[in-house]
Design an enzyme around this catalytic site. Structure first.
Site, mmCIF file in Angstrom:
data_model
loop_
_atom_site.group_PDB
_atom_site.id
_atom_site.type_symbol
_atom_site.label_atom_id
_atom_site.label_comp_id
_atom_site.label_asym_id
_atom_site.label_seq_id
_atom_site.Cartn_x
_atom_site.Cartn_y
_atom_site.Cartn_z
ATOM 1 N N ASP A 152 -2.436 -0.395 -5.528
ATOM 2 C CA ASP A 152 -2.427 0.811 -6.370
ATOM 3 C C ASP A 152 -3.860 1.295 -6.596
ATOM 4 O O ASP A 152 -4.143 2.495 -6.564
ATOM 5 C CB ASP A 152 -1.765 0.493 -7.722
ATOM 6 C CG ASP A 152 -0.536 -0.376 -7.534
ATOM 7 O OD1 ASP A 152 0.577 0.132 -7.608
ATOM 8 O OD2 ASP A 152 -0.717 -1.578 -7.249
ATOM 9 N N ARG A 155 -5.035 2.917 -3.453
ATOM 10 C CA ARG A 155 -4.457 4.269 -3.324
ATOM 11 C C ARG A 155 -5.192 5.238 -4.246
ATOM 12 O O ARG A 155 -5.479 6.381 -3.872
ATOM 13 C CB ARG A 155 -2.967 4.227 -3.706
ATOM 14 C CG ARG A 155 -2.101 3.549 -2.679
ATOM 15 C CD ARG A 155 -0.675 3.309 -3.179
ATOM 16 N NE ARG A 155 0.182 2.823 -2.105
ATOM 17 C CZ ARG A 155 1.272 2.078 -2.280
ATOM 18 N NH1 ARG A 155 1.643 1.715 -3.497
ATOM 19 N NH2 ARG A 155 1.993 1.695 -1.253
#
Ligand SMILES: NC(=O)c1ccc[n+]([C@@H]2O[C@H](COP(=O)([O-])OP(=O)(O)OC[C@H]3O[C@@H](n4cnc5c(N)ncnc54)[C@H](O)[C@@H]3O)[C@@H](O)[C@H]2O)c1
Length: 319
Positions: A152, A155
């Site tokens: 995450d 990203r």
């Protein structure tokens, strides 16, 4: 005779994630030995053949074989990618019942071999299964690590790098909390170079708060989008797992957002959850405690509560 100064990694579960991890590990030349284990032996054997055929092009020799749990005895690192993955519409937390039973068998088998290294867990829901691995293994908490929010965070850094038009390596920003729907961006510590994102927003009208909110939504929902399009996500997490592997095997003291056990940090206890932590040969050296603002602290606490609610259904000591 036990191997001398050889880094051995055992991967359990050679599906999309496990085999992509093996491929990325081979390409980065980080380990000396790689053993692949899967309940589907033919799949693991096929992967070994396929990987070995690329060996001549690898940066460094790596001995790869299909093995069994006994091979974990001399492993420095056991990476678990086994278990069910999300189907379209399923959340990560929906996988818990299926995967916790699989984990009991796997972790017991690894420990029976005499394994005394570090566990790295990728299977979802990763925070819950990392806690389960710690409990089932009886190892010290610092030697059990979950991939947590490493993907995450990657990203997030990528999308911010596109937005601010700088390399992702120059974006310093974390996603913390559950690897799942309750995760949160730590905007109060997000920086481009060394300039706080909040300062950039205040000084430059080209950048807007709504855009940043959308960036976070795209981070949080990325897995759903990818699963909808191609059925599973695996390259990004494979690279993230290799990054953690390098930090461990090369004793780097690298700061990465992983699922780490909290023992009072962030005012939370008895939970594994995504936070920045210093990773080295012994596993998690320490959890980095960011000074969160009030909203972030509340969101983080909510994430902990959601995880603990699930943990309490499987582990009596979690209240
Ligand atoms: N942490 C992350 O950021 C992240 C990202 C993507 C996927 N994942 C998770 O990784 C896991 C694996 O995903 P995938 O797409 O590779 O799934 P997959 O179905 O392709 O692979 C799972 C593998 O596990 C094996 N397996 C099942 N039970 C086993 C057992 N008892 N012992 C040994 N092997 C066993 C299967 O045979 C299969 O090869 C899922 O839980 C998925 O949600 C995590």
């Amino acid at each position: 005779m036990k191997k001398q100064c050889m880094n051995r990694v055992a991967v359990i579960g050679t599906g999309f994630v496990g085999s992509s991890y093996a491929f990325a590990l081979m390409n980065q030349g980080i380990a000396d030995e790689l053993v692949l284990i899967d309940v589907n032996k033919e799949k693991a054997k096929g992967d070994v053949m396929d990987l070995n055929h690329g060996k001549v092009f690898a940066p460094k020799p790596m001995n790869i074989w299909h093995g069994d749990y006994q091979d974990c005895q001399d492993a420095d690192l056991v990476v678990i990618c086994a278990g069910a993955n999300q189907k379209p519409g399923e959340t990560r937390l929906d996988l818990v019942d299926k995967n916790i039973n699989i984990f009991k068998t796997i972790v017991d088998s690894v420990m029976k071999s005499g394994f005394d290294g570090v566990f790295l867990v990728a299977t979802n829901p990763v925070d819950i299964l990392t806690y389960a691995t710690w409990k089932f293994s009886g190892l010290p908490k610092e030697r059990v690590i979950g991939s947590g929010t490493i993907l995450d965070t990657a990203r997030f850094r990528f999308l911010l790098s596109e937005y601010f038009q700088v390399a992702p390596t120059n974006v310093h920003a974390y996603i913390i909390g559950e690897h799942g729907d309750t995760e949160l961006p730590v905007w109060s510590h997000a920086e481009i170079g060394s300039i706080p994102v909040e300062q950039i927003l205040a000084q430059n009208n080209n950048y807007k708060k709504e855009d940043l909110e959308n960036i976070f939504i795209n981070v949080r929902d990325a897995a759903y989008q990818i699963i909808e399009k191609k059925g599973a996500t695996y390259y990004g997490i494979a690279m993230g797992l290799v990054r953690i592997t390098r930090a461990i095997l090369h004793n780097e003291n690298a700061i990465l957002t992983v699922s780490a056990y909290l023992d009072g940090q962030y005012n939370e206890k008895n939970v594994y959850i995504g936070v920045p932590a210093v990773i080295n040969r012994n596993g998690i050296r320490e959890v980095m405690e960011l000074k969160l603002n009030e909203t972030e602290q509340q969101q983080f606490h909510h994430s902990v509560t959601v995880l603990k609610d699930i943990l309490s259904r499987h582990f009596d000591e979690v209240k």
